[in-house]
Design an enzyme around this catalytic site. Structure first.
Site, PDB file in Angstrom:
ATOM      1  N   LYS B  90       0.807  -1.237   0.000  1.00 45.72           N
ATOM      2  CA  LYS B  90       0.000   0.000   0.000  1.00 45.72           C
ATOM      3  C   LYS B  90       0.832   1.275   0.000  1.00 45.72           C
ATOM      4  O   LYS B  90       0.404   2.302  -0.520  1.00 45.72           O
ATOM      5  CB  LYS B  90      -0.942  -0.004   1.211  1.00 45.72           C
ATOM      6  CG  LYS B  90      -2.058  -1.036   1.123  1.00 45.72           C
ATOM      7  CD  LYS B  90      -3.020  -0.742   0.009  1.00 45.72           C
ATOM      8  CE  LYS B  90      -4.221  -1.674   0.023  1.00 45.72           C
ATOM      9  NZ  LYS B  90      -5.084  -1.447  -1.159  1.00 45.72           N
ATOM     10  N   GLU B 112      -9.860   6.381   2.744  1.00 44.14           N
ATOM     11  CA  GLU B 112     -10.702   5.329   3.296  1.00 44.14           C
ATOM     12  C   GLU B 112      -9.789   4.145   3.560  1.00 44.14           C
ATOM     13  O   GLU B 112      -8.723   4.041   2.964  1.00 44.14           O
ATOM     14  CB  GLU B 112     -11.803   4.943   2.306  1.00 44.14           C
ATOM     15  CG  GLU B 112     -11.429   3.862   1.285  1.00 44.14           C
ATOM     16  CD  GLU B 112     -10.335   4.291   0.302  1.00 44.14           C
ATOM     17  OE1 GLU B 112     -10.183   5.502   0.055  1.00 44.14           O
ATOM     18  OE2 GLU B 112      -9.614   3.392  -0.195  1.00 44.14           O
ATOM     19  N   SER B 381       1.551  -9.657  -0.985  1.00 46.27           N
ATOM     20  CA  SER B 381       1.276  -8.220  -0.982  1.00 46.27           C
ATOM     21  C   SER B 381       1.452  -7.574   0.385  1.00 46.27           C
ATOM     22  O   SER B 381       1.664  -6.373   0.488  1.00 46.27           O
ATOM     23  CB  SER B 381      -0.147  -7.973  -1.493  1.00 46.27           C
ATOM     24  OG  SER B 381      -1.077  -8.708  -0.726  1.00 46.27           O
TER      25      SER B 381
END
Lengths: 277, 411
Positions: B90, B112, B381
């Site tokens: 991220k 968000e 990830s």
């Protein structure tokens, strides 16, 4: 009624355009509410077709949408409800684009517009459909003589206003302030600024977002608006009332109060004539 | 530079379905994206890459998973995004967008978050770049991802709970869009995935494509060839697009997007509920959160609540580019259910010494079904520290054979 009837509803005097959510809390109640609003002086009814993700709406209307969906409102039942309405003012449907896409078969929005027109819907407001994405819906609206109302926001540039005016019909919805829908206790400076910078148009300008009191309605019309849109203030009364008849009375009274505010307005005094038709 | 009718379309998907109040901001962002990201104006991309290296710790390794390779008889390589600063891919996007907001002169950041990884990455980037930051997070997710809430607060971000609906990512996204509609003039909304109105899907993909850029180079250097397949989990699809992007032109490299099969496929009509998050494999075309894409919805177009044991995959939509790549046959959507993902979590933890995020565990789980000859790259990830409570609880409930017992706690 047709797209032109929506525009014509602003002719005699500045129009009152109340909004309620269809099916909140039942289709029968909505019928009573729409009739009460018209008795109170509504010139156009904006009737919400509930969508599960109402990103342009504030908490009051989100809750109303939730109530209507929980009670089983659907696009088909919405059109039945419109068909059953016994009022002589234009009905404008406010909803989100996904419901139009899913109606009928194969992601064609025309079937919704056709059936809506047949049921008695005279106009559409789709807050998540900017002019850039509106081509298909615009063609369908033109074909079935339904007005396509666009929103002009405080952030809308002059260039975008031009683009919107080229494609809009019925009326232009002027968003009075930033953010989402919801009753407020004042008229924002943005409202006057928005109205002042709008070019003269064949279409009426109706101001909404935050309107809840007689004084707001007067101030907005004196600022040059051709109409006043109010939603959350009505939806609040529906949520508060214990019985449908009580809510209908409160709606009639509130509509009459806002209509009186519109009539209070001195359109030649502080008005900004260049912004009115 | 203003949007045209074709702006941000992937086939029929994508576009800009947002309220008018946001359109000028979306156009401004489009312009900034083209100048700073595509044209490297003011050396933006150089600055971004340097910060990804010095702050983020890039490049992340591509490592061979010896024990899994032996188990499956296929060379398995893991792209280690779990080793990126913050513990997930991220940061690639969050750092890019917060830096871009800074270049654009914005004064405030909102985001968000679902699992809290994007919120955490955004809070980290905002602290690092000295920007005030507010994160919208569903109440359910706040309760199931407590460690990330602590992290966001520790970095100085406000966390705004969203109580509406099921209290997950969809509701948090609605609320962030409402905030943005109010504050758009001085605020940048850091969308956490390859979703939303153009230019977000393209821009987020560009920030994330550093994953496949590195993986492709590392594959050539370490293996002397490109992989046979790349496997990545797909919720919104940002690690997926990041892991796939540079391989899309390589027709011999198969691309598998692994969705959350949850506890069953399909949408339960009348219930407004899908017991999965498999929008690519089972969804239908619609418009949500600014883009036309594949969605989990009822026949009438109401968006349904999705489900996955992994909060980060629990979303009813998916990136429009990914939806189009699936339609074109370039990306194969597959799915893995909750049980299989939990089993893979334990397998990677025990056999390779890597605790993967529950999201990434879906990609690892697909190895059980993969029947090629290899080598394959699995994108890990993120890391799974945040998921330990959930995993122990869910594994015990299901009596999962792969799970370790926790008898050590019995007194």
């Amino acid at each position: 009624m047709s797209a032109d009837d929506v525009t014509a509803a602003f002719d005699a005097e500045p129009a009152l355009v109340p909004y309620v959510v269809a099916g909140d809390p039942s289709p029968e109640a909505t019928e009573a509410y729409v009739e009460a609003l018209v008795e109170g002086g509504a010139d156009v009814i904006e009737l919400g077709l509930p969508f599960s993700e109402p990103i342009a709406d504030g908490p009051t209307i989100q809750e109303a949408i939730r109530r209507a969906l929980d009670a089983g409102m659907t696009p088909a039942k919405y059109l039945d409800l419109v068909r059953d309405l016994d009022v002589d003012v234009p009905i404008v449907c406010m909803t989100y684009y996904n419901l139009l896409l899913q109606y009928g078969d194969g992601n064609e929005v025309e079937s919704f517009v056709r059936d809506a027109a047949e049921a008695g819907v005279s106009g559409l407001i789709i807050p998540d459909l900017p002019v850039e994405e509106s081509g298909e819906l615009e063609a369908a609206c033109e074909k079935h003589d339904v007005a396509l109302v666009f929103i002009v926001a405080p952030t809308t540039t002059a260039e975008r206003v031009e683009r919107i005016l080229e494609r809009a019909s019925g009326f232009v919805y002027v968003q009075a302030r930033m953010g989402t829908t919801g009753a407020r206790t004042d008229v924002s400076e943005d409202t006057y600024a928005s109205l002042e910078r709008l070019p003269a148009s064949e279409l009426p300008y109706a101001v909404g977002f935050g309107v809840s009191e007689r004084e707001h309605a007067r101030a907005i019309v004196e600022g040059g608006a051709d109409g006043v849109v109010a939603g959350s203030v009505f939806v609040d009364r529906i949520a508060e009332a214990e019985r449908v008849a009580d809510a209908a009375d409160a709606l009639r009274e509130k509509a009459a109060e806002l209509k009186a505010g519109i009539r209070d307005a001195d359109r030649n005094g502080t008005a900004k004539p260049e912004t009115t038709k | 530079m203003s949007s045209t009718d074709d702006a941000g379309k992937f086939g029929d998907y994508g576009g800009q379905y947002v309220p008018e109040v946001l359109m000028p901001a979306v156009e401004e962002l489009e312009d900034a994206y083209e100048r700073y990201v595509l044209d490297n104006e003011d050396g933006f991309m150089d600055d971004f890459r340097a910060r990804l290296r010095d702050f983020g710790g890039r490049p992340t390794p591509l490592g061979r998973a010896d024990n899994l390779s032996a188990r499956y008889g296929v060379d398995v390589y893991l792209k280690r995004e779990d080793l990126l600063h913050g513990g997930a891919h991220k940061l690639n996007n969050a750092l890019g967008q917060v830096l871009l907001a800074k270049y654009m002169g914005k004064e405030r950041i909102i985001a968000e978050t679902g699992a809290g990884q994007h919120g955490t990455a955004t809070a980290m980037a905002a602290a690092y770049l000295d920007m005030p930051c507010e994160i919208y997070m569903g109440r359910t997710d706040i309760n199931r991802q407590r460690p990330n809430v602590f992290r966001m607060r520790t970095h100085g971000a406000e966390v705004n709970p969203v109580d509406v609906g099921s209290g997950t990512l969809k509701e948090a996204t609605n609320e962030a869009m409402r905030d943005w509609a109010t504050t758009v003039e001085d605020t940048h909304y850091v969308i956490g995935s390859v979703v939303g109105p153009h230019p977000f899907p393209t821009m987020v993909r560009d920030f994330q494509s550093v994953i496949s850029e590195e993986a492709r180079r590392q594959s050539e250097e370490q293996l002397g060839r490109l992989p046979e397949a790349v496997i990545a989990c797909a919720g919104g699809g940002s690690n997926t697009m990041g892991a796939f992007h540079e391989f899309i032109g390589d027709d011999d490299v198969a691309l598998y997007a692994v969705e959350a099969g949850g506890s069953g496929l399909g949408v339960e009509e009348g219930e407004e509920y899908a017991p999965n998050s498999a929008s690519l494999g089972t969804g239908s075309v619609g418009v949500l959160h600014g883009a036309k894409t594949k969605l989990l919805q009822t026949g009438e177009g109401q968006i349904v609540e999705s489900h996955s044991v992994s909060a980060g995959l629990d979303y009813a939509g998916v990136g429009p580019e990914l939806a189009n790549l699936v339609d074109e046959g370039r990306v194969t959507p597959v799915n893995v259910d909750d049980d299989a993902a939990l089993a893979a979590f334990h397998r990677l933890s025990r056999e390779e010494g890597i605790i993967p995020a529950l999201e990434s565990s879906h990609a690892v789980a697909y190895l059980e079904e993969y029947d090629g000859d290899g080598p394959v790259i699995v994108n890990v990830s993120g890391r799974g520290d945040k998921d330990l409570d959930t995993v122990i609880e869910e594994s015990t409930e299901r009596d999962l054979p792969e799970a370790p017992d926790m008898e050590v706690f019995r007194s």
